[in-house]
Design an enzyme around this catalytic site. Structure first.
Site, mmCIF file in Angstrom:
data_model
loop_
_atom_site.group_PDB
_atom_site.id
_atom_site.type_symbol
_atom_site.label_atom_id
_atom_site.label_comp_id
_atom_site.label_asym_id
_atom_site.label_seq_id
_atom_site.Cartn_x
_atom_site.Cartn_y
_atom_site.Cartn_z
ATOM 1 C CB CYS A 121 46.832 -14.710 81.292
ATOM 2 S SG CYS A 121 48.332 -15.873 81.551
ATOM 3 C CE LYS A 195 49.482 -23.005 79.302
ATOM 4 N NZ LYS A 195 49.757 -21.515 79.430
ATOM 5 N NE ARG A 217 44.163 -17.788 79.577
ATOM 6 C CZ ARG A 217 44.142 -17.843 81.012
ATOM 7 N NH1 ARG A 217 44.597 -19.139 81.547
ATOM 8 N NH2 ARG A 217 44.455 -16.965 81.813
ATOM 9 C CE LYS A 248 50.816 -25.190 82.830
ATOM 10 N NZ LYS A 248 50.786 -23.845 82.825
HETATM 11 ZN ZN LIG Z 1 49.070 -16.996 79.739
#
Ligand SMILES: [Zn+2]
Length: 324
Positions: A121, A195, A217, A248
């Site tokens: 990213c 995540k 995302r 996370k």
């Molecule tokens: Zn990423």
């Protein structure tokens, strides 16, 4: 029962409180996440993360000296580039910021464990964690091939542990296979396994200049209101060969850390993310709380939940904030 039982007896003195309480995690349990830029002499403060900056490799080496001296166990490298394209191909360039920095760090601090973030990213011109298909959606399987290249390039540069964070299905298996094929069988793999699509990543996106240009995302990161799905993400990554699992963010997901700790024998890392870092600084700056006390309470909470490895920006200030 009262009046025979009086719990205040157990906490009457500082000596008793220390004797009976769990000590804070030592510096060897901490990993400091850092942002690397290409070039020289760069030390660019990140306004949304006071105390942290984007650095070129030799500046990082200087800043690592006191951090390593404080006993911090590891560093997690995030790369940045000015050469973004649709595939994020600079992420696997031999001349990338991460690939160049890893051998320098290993040479200067052989005892420090070097982790590298494996994602696209910060390198794609659209800001997503994988390439886009013609419909504009992230192409999972095409991303795997690119992530394999990124991980192999980091491991070949000497990283001790690669840490895929893209949340693509099958990424752990794909990366493990690619590493083994290259004979990089000693390279550890820490998966960002649970995540979440979190609102706490804002300051990081400023640091990494990695906010998606279009969309978000939520199509690949785990939903925060579906605990079972988040746990399945970690179970699958364990099956695919991850050596270390991760939750996370950390503080808003202590229940996930605790459940994962109970359901796996793998080490569990927790990433105390940028928003969790910056909100304490903002609070302290306004005089609404003591930074040292707040940081210590935050780290103790992560520890109680079962965190083995603390990925935290506080690592760079361990002696000031966490040492007794
Ligand atoms: Zn990423």
């Amino acid at each position: 029962m009262f009046p025979e039982t009086r719990l205040r007896r157990l906490r009457r003195t500082e000596g008793l409180r220390k004797m009976l309480g769990q000590p804070l995690p030592g510096p060897e349990k901490f990993i400091w996440p850092v942002f690397l830029r290409e070039g020289k002499g760069i030390d660019e403060p990140i306004s949304a993360m006071p105390g942290q900056s984007r650095m070129s490799a030799e500046v990082l080496l200087k800043k690592l000296e006191p951090v390593v001296a404080s006993g911090i166990g590891g560093v997690l490298l995030f790369g940045l580039t000015s050469k973004k394209d649709a595939d994020g191909s600079e992420a696997f360039s031999e001349k990338g910021a991460v690939q160049r920095a890893v051998p320098l760090i290993k040479k200067a601090f052989p005892q420090l464990t070097v982790f590298t973030d494996v994602c696209l990213c910060a390198y794609t011109d659209h800001g997503h964690c994988g390439p886009l298909n013609p419909a504009g959606e992230v192409d999972n399987d095409a991303a795997l091939t690119l992530l394999q290249k990124v991980a192999v390039s980091h491991a070949a540069a000497g990283a001790d542990c690669v840490a895929p964070s893209a949340m693509m299905d099958g990424q752990v298996l794909a990366i493990r296979e690619a590493l083994d094929e290259e004979g990089l069988t000693d390279t550890l793999l820490m998966s960002y396994s649970s995540k979440f699509a979190s609102s706490m990543y804002g300051p990081f996106r400023e640091a990494e200049q990695s906010a998606p240009g279009k969309g978000d995302r939520q199509g690949y990161q785990a939903p925060y209101n579906d605990l079972r799905q988040a746990l399945r993400e970690s179970e699958l990554d364990e099956d695919e060969g991850a050596d270390i699992l991760m939750v996370k963010p950390a503080l808003m997901y202590l229940d996930v850390i605790q459940q994962l700790r109970e359901s796996t024998d793998l080490p569990v890392a927790a990433y105390n993310v940028s928003g969790e870092y910056s909100m304490l600084i903002a609070q302290a700056d306004r005089g609404w709380g003591d930074l040292r006390a707040m940081v210590r309470e935050n780290m103790a909470a992560m520890q109680r939940a079962g965190t083995d490895i603390f990925i935290s920006y506080w690592a760079s200030r361990y002696n000031e904030l966490l040492k007794d």
